[in-house]
Motif scaffolding. Structure first.
Motif, mmCIF file in Angstrom:
data_model
loop_
_atom_site.group_PDB
_atom_site.id
_atom_site.type_symbol
_atom_site.label_atom_id
_atom_site.label_comp_id
_atom_site.label_asym_id
_atom_site.label_seq_id
_atom_site.Cartn_x
_atom_site.Cartn_y
_atom_site.Cartn_z
ATOM 1 N N ALA A 15 24.474 -43.338 31.939
ATOM 2 C CA ALA A 15 25.238 -42.718 30.847
ATOM 3 C C ALA A 15 26.358 -41.821 31.374
ATOM 4 O O ALA A 15 26.948 -41.054 30.607
ATOM 5 C CB ALA A 15 24.306 -41.925 29.951
ATOM 6 N N ASN A 16 26.642 -41.912 32.665
ATOM 7 C CA ASN A 16 27.722 -41.148 33.285
ATOM 8 C C ASN A 16 27.586 -39.643 33.069
ATOM 9 O O ASN A 16 28.526 -38.967 32.643
ATOM 10 C CB ASN A 16 29.069 -41.631 32.742
ATOM 11 C CG ASN A 16 30.236 -41.048 33.526
ATOM 12 O OD1 ASN A 16 30.148 -40.872 34.736
ATOM 13 N ND2 ASN A 16 31.318 -40.723 32.837
ATOM 14 N N ALA A 63 20.234 -46.146 28.567
ATOM 15 C CA ALA A 63 21.605 -45.960 28.080
ATOM 16 C C ALA A 63 21.605 -45.681 26.578
ATOM 17 O O ALA A 63 22.304 -44.784 26.093
ATOM 18 C CB ALA A 63 22.435 -47.195 28.391
ATOM 19 N N CYS A 64 20.791 -46.438 25.853
ATOM 20 C CA CYS A 64 20.748 -46.274 24.388
ATOM 21 C C CYS A 64 20.110 -44.938 24.006
ATOM 22 O O CYS A 64 20.545 -44.289 23.055
ATOM 23 C CB CYS A 64 20.003 -47.429 23.738
ATOM 24 S SG CYS A 64 20.861 -48.995 23.916
ATOM 25 N N LEU A 65 19.096 -44.528 24.759
ATOM 26 C CA LEU A 65 18.482 -43.219 24.474
ATOM 27 C C LEU A 65 19.473 -42.088 24.745
ATOM 28 O O LEU A 65 19.372 -41.015 24.169
ATOM 29 C CB LEU A 65 17.236 -43.018 25.345
ATOM 30 C CG LEU A 65 15.994 -43.812 24.955
ATOM 31 C CD1 LEU A 65 14.881 -43.582 25.955
ATOM 32 C CD2 LEU A 65 15.523 -43.454 23.556
ATOM 33 N N SER A 66 20.423 -42.361 25.625
ATOM 34 C CA SER A 66 21.445 -41.342 25.905
ATOM 35 C C SER A 66 22.602 -41.423 24.928
ATOM 36 O O SER A 66 23.547 -40.647 25.035
ATOM 37 C CB SER A 66 21.966 -41.504 27.333
ATOM 38 O OG SER A 66 20.907 -41.360 28.238
ATOM 39 N N ILE A 112 16.643 -54.774 33.533
ATOM 40 C CA ILE A 112 17.879 -54.636 32.752
ATOM 41 C C ILE A 112 17.590 -53.987 31.401
ATOM 42 O O ILE A 112 18.369 -53.158 30.918
ATOM 43 C CB ILE A 112 18.594 -55.999 32.588
ATOM 44 C CG1 ILE A 112 19.904 -55.863 31.811
ATOM 45 C CG2 ILE A 112 17.715 -57.024 31.918
ATOM 46 C CD1 ILE A 112 20.978 -55.147 32.541
ATOM 47 N N GLU A 113 16.436 -54.341 30.820
ATOM 48 C CA GLU A 113 16.067 -53.751 29.522
ATOM 49 C C GLU A 113 15.798 -52.257 29.668
ATOM 50 O O GLU A 113 16.163 -51.463 28.805
ATOM 51 C CB GLU A 113 14.819 -54.444 28.964
ATOM 52 C CG GLU A 113 15.070 -55.848 28.474
ATOM 53 C CD GLU A 113 13.791 -56.570 28.047
ATOM 54 O OE1 GLU A 113 13.877 -57.427 27.167
ATOM 55 O OE2 GLU A 113 12.723 -56.274 28.606
ATOM 56 N N LEU A 114 15.163 -51.897 30.775
ATOM 57 C CA LEU A 114 14.836 -50.488 30.993
ATOM 58 C C LEU A 114 16.111 -49.648 31.115
ATOM 59 O O LEU A 114 16.220 -48.577 30.504
ATOM 60 C CB LEU A 114 13.985 -50.329 32.261
ATOM 61 C CG LEU A 114 13.508 -48.910 32.524
ATOM 62 C CD1 LEU A 114 12.313 -48.584 31.650
ATOM 63 C CD2 LEU A 114 13.130 -48.703 33.975
ATOM 64 N N VAL A 115 17.072 -50.161 31.880
ATOM 65 C CA VAL A 115 18.316 -49.396 32.077
ATOM 66 C C VAL A 115 19.107 -49.355 30.766
ATOM 67 O O VAL A 115 19.678 -48.324 30.407
ATOM 68 C CB VAL A 115 19.142 -49.996 33.239
ATOM 69 C CG1 VAL A 115 20.432 -49.227 33.428
ATOM 70 C CG2 VAL A 115 18.329 -49.981 34.528
ATOM 71 N N TYR A 125 20.610 -37.508 16.355
ATOM 72 C CA TYR A 125 19.495 -37.438 15.413
ATOM 73 C C TYR A 125 18.971 -38.821 15.010
ATOM 74 O O TYR A 125 18.078 -38.932 14.185
ATOM 75 C CB TYR A 125 19.900 -36.613 14.191
ATOM 76 C CG TYR A 125 20.335 -35.229 14.601
ATOM 77 C CD1 TYR A 125 19.397 -34.303 15.051
ATOM 78 C CD2 TYR A 125 21.670 -34.857 14.614
ATOM 79 C CE1 TYR A 125 19.782 -33.045 15.487
ATOM 80 C CE2 TYR A 125 22.062 -33.603 15.043
ATOM 81 C CZ TYR A 125 21.114 -32.701 15.481
ATOM 82 O OH TYR A 125 21.493 -31.466 15.927
ATOM 83 N N MET A 126 19.572 -39.867 15.559
ATOM 84 C CA MET A 126 19.104 -41.221 15.236
ATOM 85 C C MET A 126 18.483 -41.904 16.456
ATOM 86 O O MET A 126 18.280 -43.118 16.454
ATOM 87 C CB MET A 126 20.272 -42.068 14.713
ATOM 88 C CG MET A 126 20.878 -41.571 13.415
ATOM 89 S SD MET A 126 19.676 -41.460 12.086
ATOM 90 C CE MET A 126 19.491 -43.181 11.686
ATOM 91 N N ARG A 127 18.166 -41.128 17.491
ATOM 92 C CA ARG A 127 17.642 -41.746 18.723
ATOM 93 C C ARG A 127 16.256 -42.345 18.503
ATOM 94 O O ARG A 127 15.840 -43.244 19.221
ATOM 95 C CB ARG A 127 17.582 -40.712 19.858
ATOM 96 C CG ARG A 127 18.906 -40.071 20.202
ATOM 97 C CD ARG A 127 19.821 -41.002 20.997
ATOM 98 N NE ARG A 127 21.207 -40.585 20.872
ATOM 99 C CZ ARG A 127 21.800 -39.687 21.631
ATOM 100 N NH1 ARG A 127 21.134 -39.130 22.594
ATOM 101 N NH2 ARG A 127 23.058 -39.373 21.433
#
Lengths: 332, 341
Positions: free
Chosen positions: B183-184, B133-136, B126-129, A19-21
């Protein structure tokens, strides 16, 4: 094969809350926007007027503290007339009247109104234009570039929703706009508290920080949503930018034409036009009236509520259009 | 040097060596009795157009090839699996999550590589990947570490520090794969992964996909037009046409002919040998390339073939069971539908 290629390795670390994405989207957007030198310059410039407006706090507090000497030197009526002249120069008749009435009773008690007035000058005179410029520079590429680079599949194949996406984009521009509106205004308030003769001024002005935040949000939210909506309508960010400035400038000019024509038409029609729904034509004036109402400088509540409903409806319409437009490539 | 790096990474809490057990999520589901994806009578309309028509599939672990001509409904099916589009009818679940109500949970378990170029303008590779990862759900620091690891795996060198808009097609394909697997996720969907790649890069890409499936237990779906790719790495094939699933089976079953014919490679006169075989009661065919094909009901070469070869002074160099070519099957299935349409 690179020397540091270890092959594919599994990963089972801790996952952050789903919920923090939206914060990830916002942070990434902020990083990209900050690469622009123009934005950095504008952010810096936005604080400069706060210093000038801060001087008004200084002079008012000096006047309150030394008013006996001032009254003796200039005569009470003379000093009061000068203040009234300044107020009328910088604001509407109705707003000046509220502040002057309060000052006529007791300058010390009028502090809340005067501070509101000074903060309002900051919000309208400088921050309002800064919002116009910043939103016009930041929002156009925010969604249109995603349309052009077909980034929606990238986003929505990840565990995020359309609401996360919109919230992330809104916070990206909201961060910058908030930085040049809410923060300087709150800093000015603190400046006023520091300059005042006693900390008891907090008792008479405690509501001002909340009013400032609300007055800024009433501008930030619809402006950013309108900017994002225009951005979502095209894959060319320059068209979105052009539309943004056109909406504001045409509205501003159009409303002034209405005011001018009513002035030509007869006696007191100026007041009727300034408090009619014609004001909704100009977002600048419409949002300005609402800001003044929130700051306690406008007392026509029924008209303010009408404008508020209009602004909220506009915001809801923008959200609807944005949601439709960001869903369209997925459903294609 | 490589060992030193390996040693360092093995000591890190979130990294596991290639030989180690894959994550719980990745292994628990594939070995379970339930299919990973189960779709039942899925219909999907875009306006008045029916793009998915009573689609029912049951997908098990391994690599699945999703084939079909343009407009067959492959992309829509993928979007349905990802929970991106609302279905008009039917039901289903993906890795135990309901298709209708658990889109976010499903996308948490699937890495998707889109066919189209899909990137964020102004970002480096690298930023895109890392962003993916962060969005996942990875943290910034962990996402950055993992992104470097995955970009190394995908053979993206120093180009990772260039803006993605400047990438060549091959580099974009690699970056798209990297963002899908960073994100495996236990399941991967690749849309045209080898499109626009040179032969060497194509081979590397297919090896990567196969490795992810075989060594790391990933379930992979590949949507492609290149039948050779499917033949090379897929265990299962789904052929779609006009929004319907026309064929869904294991690749070995698809290849198996209705009558198990045997191709003979001989040294000698094929026409003479064929004539002698026919006289001895062995049914044969001669294909366009001059190869002799013995029609056998049980898949075993009749004894008469050997005796006839001796008498005809012909040596049999090899006996290969004939296979239905995927291309022929594809043409037949899609062609049938086109004729019916």
């Amino acid at each position: 094969m690179p020397v540091n290629d270890l092959g594919y390795r599994t990963w089972d670390g801790v996952i952050t809350s789903p919920y923090m994405r939206w914060m990830t989207i916002a942070m990434s957007g902020i990083r990209i926007v900050f690469k622009s030198q123009w934005i950095k310059r504008l952010m810096f410039l936005a604080w400069a007027p706060a210093l000038a407006v801060g001087a008004m706090f200084f002079f008012y507090e000096q006047y309150v503290e030394n008013r006996d000497a001032v009254d003796v030197a200039t005569g009470r009526d003379s000093g009061f007339r000068q203040v009234a002249g300044v107020l009328r120069m910088f604001s509407s008749e109705s707003q000046a009247k509220i502040v002057l009435d309060a000052m006529a009773k007791e300058p010390n008690e009028a502090r809340g109104y005067v501070w509101s007035f000074i903060l309002m000058r900051m919000l309208r005179g400088y921050s309002g234009w800064m919002v116009l410029m910043l939103v016009g520079l930041i929002t156009p590429p925010l969604i249109s570039k995603d349309i052009r680079s077909r980034a929606f599949l990238f986003y929505f194949s990840k565990p995020i929703t359309r609401t996360d996406y919109l919230l992330g984009k809104l916070c990206t521009v909201g961060f910058f706009v908030g930085f040049v509106t809410i923060l300087p205004a709150l800093a000015l308030y603190l400046f006023g508290v520091v300059l005042s003769p006693s900390v008891f001024v907090l008792l008479s002005t405690w509501d001002l920080p909340f009013r400032v935040v609300a007055a800024c949000l009433i501008v930030i939210l619809p402006s950013c949503l309108l900017g994002l909506m225009l951005s979502s309508l095209t894959s060319e960010s320059r068209f979105a930018g052009f539309s943004w400035f056109t909406v504001w400038i045409l509205g501003f000019v159009g409303y002034r034409i209405v005011l001018f024509s009513t002035q030509l038409g007869g006696s007191n029609l100026n007041i009727e036009a300034s408090e009619s729904m014609w004001q909704a034509v100009s977002l600048y004036d419409c949002l300005g009236f609402l800001q003044a109402w929130i700051m306690g400088l406008e007392t026509n509540h029924s008209f303010a509520i009408k404008l508020l409903v209009f602004v909220l409806s506009l915001s809801a319409f923008c959200v609807y259009v944005i949601m439709r437009k960001i869903s369209a490539p997925i459903n294609a | 040097m490589a060992n030193q790096f390996g040693q360092q990474f093995e000591n890190m809490p979130n990294s596991k060596a290639v030989e180690s057990t894959p994550s719980d999520l990745a292994t628990a589901k594939p070995t379970g009795p339930q299919p990973l994806i189960e779709l039942r009578n899925i219909d999907k309309f875009y306006g008045q157009t029916k793009v998915l028509d009573d689609v029912s599939i049951s997908l098990k672990p391994g690599v699945t090839g999703l084939l079909g001509p343009n407009g067959a409904g492959k992309s829509t099916l993928i979007k349905v699996i990802l929970g991106l589009v609302r279905i008009s009818g039917g039901s289903g679940n993906v890795m135990g999550h309901d298709l209708l109500s658990s889109g976010r949970e499903i996308r948490n378990l699937i890495g998707y590589m889109p066919e189209d170029d899909s990137y964020i303008a102004g970002m480096q590779g690298i930023e895109l990947v890392r962003y993916a990862a962060c969005l996942s759900g990875m943290t910034n620091v962990e996402g950055l570490r993992r992104s470097h690891e995955i970009l190394d795996y995908c053979d993206v060198g120093q180009e990772r520090y260039r803006n993605v808009e400047t990438y060549s097609t091959g580099m974009r394909q690699k970056t798209k794969v990297a963002q899908a697997i960073v994100a495996n996720p236990p399941m991967l969907i690749f849309d045209e992964p080898t499109s626009g790649l040179d032969p060497e890069a194509r081979e590397a890409m297919l090896n990567r996909v196969k490795t992810l499936s075989v060594k790391h237990g990933k379930t992979v779906i590949i949507s492609t037009h290149i039948l050779k790719d499917v033949q090379q790495i897929c265990d299962h094939v789904i052929i779609m046409a006009n929004g319907k699933v026309k064929l869904s089976d294991r690749l070995e079953n698809v290849h198996r002919p209705s009558s198990p014919n045997l191709h003979l490679k001989i040294l000698g006169d094929p026409l003479l040998f064929q004539g002698n075989l026919e006289r001895n009661g062995v049914a044969t065919l001669l294909d366009d390339d001059g190869n002799l094909c013995v029609i056998s009901k049980d898949g075993v070469l009749p004894k008469a073939v050997w005796t006839t070869a001796m008498s005809s002074k012909v040596s049999i160099q090899s006996v290969i069971p004939s296979k239905n070519s995927l291309e022929a099957i594809f043409r037949e299935v899609v062609g049938d539908d086109a004729r019916a349409g």
